[in-house]
Design a protein around this motif. Sequence first.
Motif, PDB file in Angstrom:
ATOM      1  N   ARG A  88     -14.308  18.045 -81.757  1.00  0.00           N
ATOM      2  CA  ARG A  88     -15.017  19.517 -81.537  1.00  0.00           C
ATOM      3  C   ARG A  88     -14.448  20.478 -82.646  1.00  0.00           C
ATOM      4  O   ARG A  88     -14.943  21.313 -83.199  1.00  0.00           O
ATOM      5  CB  ARG A  88     -14.934  20.041 -80.217  1.00  0.00           C
ATOM      6  N   GLN A  89     -12.932  20.119 -82.674  1.00  0.00           N
ATOM      7  CA  GLN A  89     -12.245  21.364 -83.529  1.00  0.00           C
ATOM      8  C   GLN A  89     -12.724  21.106 -84.951  1.00  0.00           C
ATOM      9  O   GLN A  89     -13.042  22.298 -85.842  1.00  0.00           O
ATOM     10  CB  GLN A  89     -10.742  21.003 -83.577  1.00  0.00           C
ATOM     11  N   ARG A  90     -12.962  19.893 -85.470  1.00  0.00           N
ATOM     12  CA  ARG A  90     -13.254  19.747 -86.702  1.00  0.00           C
ATOM     13  C   ARG A  90     -14.730  20.155 -87.042  1.00  0.00           C
ATOM     14  O   ARG A  90     -14.937  20.804 -88.057  1.00  0.00           O
ATOM     15  CB  ARG A  90     -12.960  18.037 -87.142  1.00  0.00           C
ATOM     16  N   ALA A  94     -15.763  22.978 -89.801  1.00  0.00           N
ATOM     17  CA  ALA A  94     -16.746  22.536 -90.651  1.00  0.00           C
ATOM     18  C   ALA A  94     -17.885  23.518 -90.720  1.00  0.00           C
ATOM     19  O   ALA A  94     -18.425  23.560 -91.675  1.00  0.00           O
ATOM     20  CB  ALA A  94     -16.736  21.017 -90.702  1.00  0.00           C
ATOM     21  N   THR A  95     -18.630  23.757 -89.491  1.00  0.00           N
ATOM     22  CA  THR A  95     -19.725  24.343 -89.435  1.00  0.00           C
ATOM     23  C   THR A  95     -19.875  25.898 -89.448  1.00  0.00           C
ATOM     24  O   THR A  95     -20.634  26.562 -89.692  1.00  0.00           O
ATOM     25  CB  THR A  95     -20.566  23.895 -88.095  1.00  0.00           C
ATOM     26  N   GLY A  96     -18.623  26.398 -89.006  1.00  0.00           N
ATOM     27  CA  GLY A  96     -18.392  27.937 -88.981  1.00  0.00           C
ATOM     28  C   GLY A  96     -18.671  28.367 -87.447  1.00  0.00           C
ATOM     29  O   GLY A  96     -18.630  29.554 -87.289  1.00  0.00           O
ATOM     30  N   ASP A 133     -20.881  14.086 -75.455  1.00  0.00           N
ATOM     31  CA  ASP A 133     -20.528  12.695 -76.138  1.00  0.00           C
ATOM     32  C   ASP A 133     -20.459  13.090 -77.700  1.00  0.00           C
ATOM     33  O   ASP A 133     -19.385  12.634 -78.445  1.00  0.00           O
ATOM     34  CB  ASP A 133     -21.292  11.676 -75.905  1.00  0.00           C
ATOM     35  N   PHE A 134     -21.190  13.691 -78.400  1.00  0.00           N
ATOM     36  CA  PHE A 134     -21.167  14.054 -79.642  1.00  0.00           C
ATOM     37  C   PHE A 134     -19.836  14.813 -80.155  1.00  0.00           C
ATOM     38  O   PHE A 134     -19.220  14.397 -81.229  1.00  0.00           O
ATOM     39  CB  PHE A 134     -22.454  14.884 -80.242  1.00  0.00           C
ATOM     40  N   LEU A 135     -19.616  15.716 -79.436  1.00  0.00           N
ATOM     41  CA  LEU A 135     -18.490  16.693 -79.724  1.00  0.00           C
ATOM     42  C   LEU A 135     -17.203  15.931 -79.684  1.00  0.00           C
ATOM     43  O   LEU A 135     -16.163  15.899 -80.451  1.00  0.00           O
ATOM     44  CB  LEU A 135     -18.581  17.842 -78.954  1.00  0.00           C
ATOM     45  N   GLU A 136     -17.225  14.933 -78.633  1.00  0.00           N
ATOM     46  CA  GLU A 136     -15.948  14.193 -78.387  1.00  0.00           C
ATOM     47  C   GLU A 136     -15.764  13.124 -79.487  1.00  0.00           C
ATOM     48  O   GLU A 136     -14.869  12.869 -80.324  1.00  0.00           O
ATOM     49  CB  GLU A 136     -15.980  13.323 -76.942  1.00  0.00           C
ATOM     50  N   LYS A 137     -16.842  12.507 -79.976  1.00  0.00           N
ATOM     51  CA  LYS A 137     -17.020  11.610 -81.012  1.00  0.00           C
ATOM     52  C   LYS A 137     -16.698  11.971 -82.376  1.00  0.00           C
ATOM     53  O   LYS A 137     -15.938  11.534 -83.116  1.00  0.00           O
ATOM     54  CB  LYS A 137     -18.421  10.868 -81.041  1.00  0.00           C
ATOM     55  N   VAL A 138     -16.974  13.364 -82.859  1.00  0.00           N
ATOM     56  CA  VAL A 138     -16.857  13.875 -84.000  1.00  0.00           C
ATOM     57  C   VAL A 138     -15.544  14.814 -84.022  1.00  0.00           C
ATOM     58  O   VAL A 138     -15.056  15.478 -85.056  1.00  0.00           O
ATOM     59  CB  VAL A 138     -17.901  14.593 -84.643  1.00  0.00           C
ATOM     60  N   ASP A 175     -21.504  14.415 -94.155  1.00  0.00           N
ATOM     61  CA  ASP A 175     -20.447  14.506 -94.666  1.00  0.00           C
ATOM     62  C   ASP A 175     -19.164  13.577 -94.002  1.00  0.00           C
ATOM     63  O   ASP A 175     -18.316  13.227 -94.685  1.00  0.00           O
ATOM     64  CB  ASP A 175     -19.710  15.943 -94.696  1.00  0.00           C
ATOM     65  N   ASN A 176     -19.608  13.401 -92.891  1.00  0.00           N
ATOM     66  CA  ASN A 176     -18.662  12.753 -91.932  1.00  0.00           C
ATOM     67  C   ASN A 176     -19.193  11.192 -91.550  1.00  0.00           C
ATOM     68  O   ASN A 176     -18.647  10.686 -90.755  1.00  0.00           O
ATOM     69  CB  ASN A 176     -18.501  13.493 -90.701  1.00  0.00           C
TER      70      ASN A 176
END
Length: 71
Positions: free
Chosen positions: A12-14, A18-20, A5-10, A49-50
């Motif tokens: 995943r590619q971004r 951003a985190t590397g 859910d978290f990865l979909e919300k933010v 940041d987001n």
Amino acid sequence: MTLKDFLEKVDRQRFQEATGFSAQLVSRAKKEGVFPAHWFWKVRKFCADNGTQVPEHLFRGHPEAVKEEVQ
């Protein structure tokens, strides 16, 4: 909220850019259902940041962490 859910919300590619963290590492975390504990500071910065709340319960070692395979 699950890790998926978290990865979909933010976005995943971004998140990865951003985190590397590589796609392979993020996929492994998603499969396990928890982030490695040592990712906390990078994820916290990404969230700050987001304008997103840090999902502390999604880190290995957190008392509420649910280590389960997410399909």
